[in-house]
Design an enzyme around this catalytic site. Structure first.
Site, mmCIF file in Angstrom:
data_model
loop_
_atom_site.group_PDB
_atom_site.id
_atom_site.type_symbol
_atom_site.label_atom_id
_atom_site.label_comp_id
_atom_site.label_asym_id
_atom_site.label_seq_id
_atom_site.Cartn_x
_atom_site.Cartn_y
_atom_site.Cartn_z
ATOM 1 N N ASP A 197 9.630 2.701 1.345
ATOM 2 C CA ASP A 197 7.968 3.433 1.969
ATOM 3 C C ASP A 197 7.998 3.209 3.638
ATOM 4 O OD1 ASP A 197 5.827 4.433 2.949
ATOM 5 O OD2 ASP A 197 4.760 4.115 0.819
ATOM 6 N N LYS B 143 2.835 10.201 8.062
ATOM 7 C CA LYS B 143 2.105 9.309 9.128
ATOM 8 C C LYS B 143 2.090 10.348 10.274
ATOM 9 C CE LYS B 143 -0.571 6.131 7.942
ATOM 10 N NZ LYS B 143 -0.460 4.799 6.508
ATOM 11 N N PHE C 241 0.885 -1.092 -0.017
ATOM 12 C CA PHE C 241 0.036 -0.043 0.309
ATOM 13 C C PHE C 241 0.468 1.096 0.028
ATOM 14 C CE2 PHE C 241 -2.437 3.760 1.746
ATOM 15 C CZ PHE C 241 -3.339 3.652 1.223
HETATM 16 C C1 LIG Z 1 -0.800 5.501 5.772
HETATM 17 C C2 LIG Z 1 0.395 5.096 3.950
HETATM 18 C C3 LIG Z 1 -0.092 5.867 3.218
HETATM 19 C C4 LIG Z 1 -0.580 6.886 2.595
HETATM 20 O O1 LIG Z 1 -0.576 8.150 3.095
HETATM 21 P P1 LIG Z 1 -1.468 9.314 3.044
HETATM 22 O O2 LIG Z 1 -1.124 10.430 3.890
HETATM 23 O O3 LIG Z 1 -2.643 8.380 3.545
HETATM 24 O O4 LIG Z 1 -1.762 9.520 1.663
HETATM 25 C C5 LIG Z 1 1.317 5.733 2.148
HETATM 26 N N1 LIG Z 1 2.045 4.200 2.703
HETATM 27 C C6 LIG Z 1 1.912 3.619 3.496
HETATM 28 C C7 LIG Z 1 3.254 2.650 3.857
HETATM 29 C C8 LIG Z 1 1.205 3.756 4.286
HETATM 30 O O5 LIG Z 1 1.264 3.386 5.372
#
Ligand SMILES: *Cc1c(COP(=O)(O)O)cnc(C)c1O
Length: 392
Positions: A222, A251, A137
């Protein structure tokens, strides 16, 4: 209780994107949220691992309110004090050399994809394929949805942004087989959060780093969910003993204030004038929030506390899990999940909500636990008590 049964929620002017629980929240403090009826909820979601210091931490309240009275926004094209300070902190505490601030995680990943493609154009004869993982994700913009490996998204919003090649996680042979001269980068989460807390193994990350270095392609981590102390180290890559070329943050970095960051090694930074930017990026208010968070979360004692509480939460979950014969606790630090062995996730989340506990079920057979990093052992015990009641 469905939202439709609660006054004024069924016909709200909000565009529908998901079922929301039937409560209207008006206040938060630490691990607790309060709705407008005065009911308290123990929050083990914390905005999806966002509010690392819990709700309305005094240091954040002070930093944001003082900054609001001084300067909210100069211009994304100006230097500000906070911009330089927070970038300096990130660089001095990580393997990265340069920072570009964003307003969300997805925007940071968009930036990472752009930077990798640009780098490929300059240094790899136009190579632009990025290898990503099944069930990954990376966000909800078009490019980050295209990069994500969520099966439900495969045919959504066609046509996708091309040139993302998906392989299974923790399978280095599959990755090797997917490499071509068009490959520019590999992008992954150290622990897949939305997929249900599925860790990349240490061996896989080490092998991946060796392979990407040998092939002279980029490794993009990420760390939007795993970074900022969530797993017990400031960044999850530290645990594997590797260093990425590009790392994205989101986050926890803003502790609840919208903030993300694209970070990279100096050698990778190749944006030219006009390639990257954004109206609100790096605004003074966001920098103040980020600095307040960073100062606390980067302290060694704080991170040791996260490790200790993470081990405690894990042990308590394992007790439950072994009693039900499952023994399926995954994750690290305060990013943990428990496999249920059946698709009871939604039912448990609803039951927990009724009892004043906020839990998340990222998959029908999994519960995910993302409390504030400031959660206490008493609050963990309280959550476990309610969960045990529901499960028996
Ligand atoms: C939450 C998340 C995102 C997206 O972040 P947003 O601030 O919602 O755009 C991308 N990668 C990972 C691993 C996430 O947990």
């Amino acid at each position: 209780m469905r939202p439709s049964e609660v006054d004024g929620l069924s016909d709200s002017p909000l565009m529908w994107i998901a079922d929301r629980p039937p409560a209207v929240f008006v206040q938060g403090q630490g691990s607790w949220l309060t709705d407008r009826e005065g009911k308290n909820y123990l929050d083990f979601i914390q905005g999806w691992a966002v509010n690392c210091l819990g709700h309305s931490h005094p240091a954040m309240v002070k930093a944001i309110s003082e900054q609001a009275g001084r300067l909210i926004n100069a211009s994304p094209a100006f230097f500000t004090d906070g911009l330089l300070k927070l970038a300096g902190k990130i660089v001095s505490h990580s393997a990265m050399d340069k920072v570009f601030f964003t307003n969300s995680g997805a925007e940071a990943n968009e930036g990472a994809i752009k930077l990798a493609r640009k780098w490929g154009q300059i240094h790899r004869s136009g190579a632009r394929e990025i290898i990503t993982m099944h069930h990954s994700f990376h966000g909800r913009t078009l490019a980050t949805m295209s990069a994500s490996g969520k099966p439900q998204w495969t045919t959504l919003f066609e046509p996708k942004v091309p040139d993302f090649i998906k392989v299974p996680l923790n399978d280095i042979a599959a990755l090797r087989a997917a490499l071509t001269e068009r490959t520019v980068a590999v992008m992954l989460e150290p622990i897949q959060g939305e997929a249900g807390v599925i860790p990349a193994t240490r061996e896989y990350l080490v092998a991946l780093r060796e392979l990407t270095r040998r092939e002279q392609i980029l490794l993009i981590l990420d760390e939007i969910q795993t970074g900022m102390g969530r797993t017990g180290t400031l960044f999850a890559y530290e645990e594997a003993g590797i260093e990425p070329d590009i790392m994205t943050l989101g986050k926890g970095i803003g502790g609840g204030f919208p903030l993300g960051a694209l970070t990279a090694r100096e050698a990778v930074c190749c944006f030219e004038k006009g390639d990257q930017g954004g109206t609100f990026n790096g605004n003074a208010l966001a920098m103040a929030a980020g600095l307040a968070v960073f100062e606390i979360v980067s302290q060694r004692e704080f991170l040791e506390g996260v490790q200790k509480k993470g081990e405690y939460l894990r042990a308590r979950l394992e007790e439950i899990s072994s009693r039900t014969g499952q023994n399926r606790v995954r994750g690290k630090g305060l990013l943990l999940a428990m496999g249920l062995g059946s698709d009871e996730g939604t039912r448990i989340v609803e039951k927990a909500f009724e009892r004043g506990l906020l839990l998340n079920s990222p998959r029908p057979d999994t519960l995910r636990f993302m409390p504030a990093l400031t959660v206490s052992e008493e609050e963990i015990d309280r959550m476990i008590g309610i969960l045990e009641e529901i499960l028996t």
